[in-house]
Design an enzyme around this catalytic site. Structure first.
Site, PDB file in Angstrom:
ATOM      1  N   LYS A 129       0.841  -1.218   0.000  1.00 38.55           N
ATOM      2  CA  LYS A 129       0.000   0.000   0.000  1.00 38.55           C
ATOM      3  C   LYS A 129       0.866   1.254   0.000  1.00 38.55           C
ATOM      4  O   LYS A 129       0.670   2.176  -0.786  1.00 38.55           O
ATOM      5  CB  LYS A 129      -0.938   0.020   1.225  1.00 38.55           C
ATOM      6  N   ARG A 149     -10.184   0.182   8.189  1.00 39.39           N
ATOM      7  CA  ARG A 149      -9.721  -1.173   8.497  1.00 39.39           C
ATOM      8  C   ARG A 149     -10.780  -1.988   9.217  1.00 39.39           C
ATOM      9  O   ARG A 149     -10.524  -3.148   9.531  1.00 39.39           O
ATOM     10  CB  ARG A 149      -8.509  -1.064   9.424  1.00 39.39           C
TER      11      ARG A 149
END
Ligand code: AP5
Ligand code: MG
Length: 214
Positions: free
Chosen positions: A13, A88
């Protein structure tokens, strides 16, 4: 353009975010980086966050949601941002939807970078990050000329406290339990682009660009 980068720890990421920012100048909103800065600065937030991070657990939703809401309201995020490591949990995703709709904004694309967990343990134990410019290095994929020195700026490279094998394994479990369900959350909203992250960085980036239509 507002983009979410989803993916397990070590999926790439941060590496892809660096490349998107260099090419398109979006604001980089990395909750991990914000929390690590708070730890380094020794703030109350940092003291609270450190015990979760060192154990590979998630920092409580309320703390992280507040950080992101303030960060995306900053001037540099007005022309677009990349969320790296947020949301998340489903609670974080729903809070983000609410905050963006109040701002008259929306997410344009969610890029999920997929990498086999067996590859990830090796990647993360060989990751080094520059203390000065924060550039992410790999001792395996793209080794710096000197293993302790940043190729980009000459700064000192360090290993993150949470990149030990035991903590990486717990982070992977937490990802599967708490974060992987967001893949379906965003697929249902027709925003998801799944990309195979187990290929060279520039090959992955070509697919990221195609997914973003840029
Ligand atoms: P965070 O900093 O977000 O860590 P993470 O999600 O575990 O992800 P990483 O940064 O480890 O990996 P990455 O996907 O960015 O990979 P990278 O590009 O560096 O979060 C840390 C902690 O903060 C969490 O555990 C939690 O405690 C807390 N936290 C953060 N956000 C939170 C939230 N929203 N809610 C609650 N708590 C939160 O690449 C990894 C390595 O692989 C590098 O060495 C790189 O050079 C190499 N590499 C990258 N791409 C490739 C490739 N294609 N081929 C070969 N090698 C590659
Ligand atoms: Mg990262």
């Amino acid at each position: 353009m507002n983009v979410i980068l989803l993916g397990a720890p070590g999926a790439g990421k941060g590496t892809q975010a660096e490349k998107i920012i260099a090419a398109y100048g979006l604001a980089h909103v990395s909750t991990g980086d914000i929390l690590r800065k708070a730890v380094a600065d020794g703030t109350l937030l940092g003291l609270e966050a450190k015990r979760y991070m060192d154990a590979g657990e998630l920092v409580p939703d309320a703390v992280v949601i507040g950080l992101v809401e303030s960060r995306i309201a900053e001037p540099d995020a007005e022309s677009g941002f990349i969320l790296d490591g947020f949301p998340r949990t489903e609670a974080q995703a729903e809070a983000l939807d609410g905050a963006l709709s109040e701002m008259g904004e929306r997410i344009d694309a969610v890029v999920s970078i997929d990498v086999d967990p067996r590859v990830i343990v090796e990647r993360l134990t060989s990751r080094r990050t520059c203390k000065a410019c924060k550039k992410i290095h790999s001792l395996i994929a793209d080794p710096p000329a000197d293993p302790g020195t940043c190729d980009a700026c000459g700064g000192e490279l360090y290993q993150r406290d949470d990149d030990t094998e035991a903590t990486v394994r717990n982070r992977l479990d937490v990802y599967e339990r708490a974060t992987a369900p967001l893949i379906d959350y965003y697929r249902d909203k027709a925003l998801l682009h799944a990309i195979d992250g187990d290929r060279p960085v520039d090959v992955v980036f070509a697919d990221v660009r195609a997914a973003l239509g840029v």
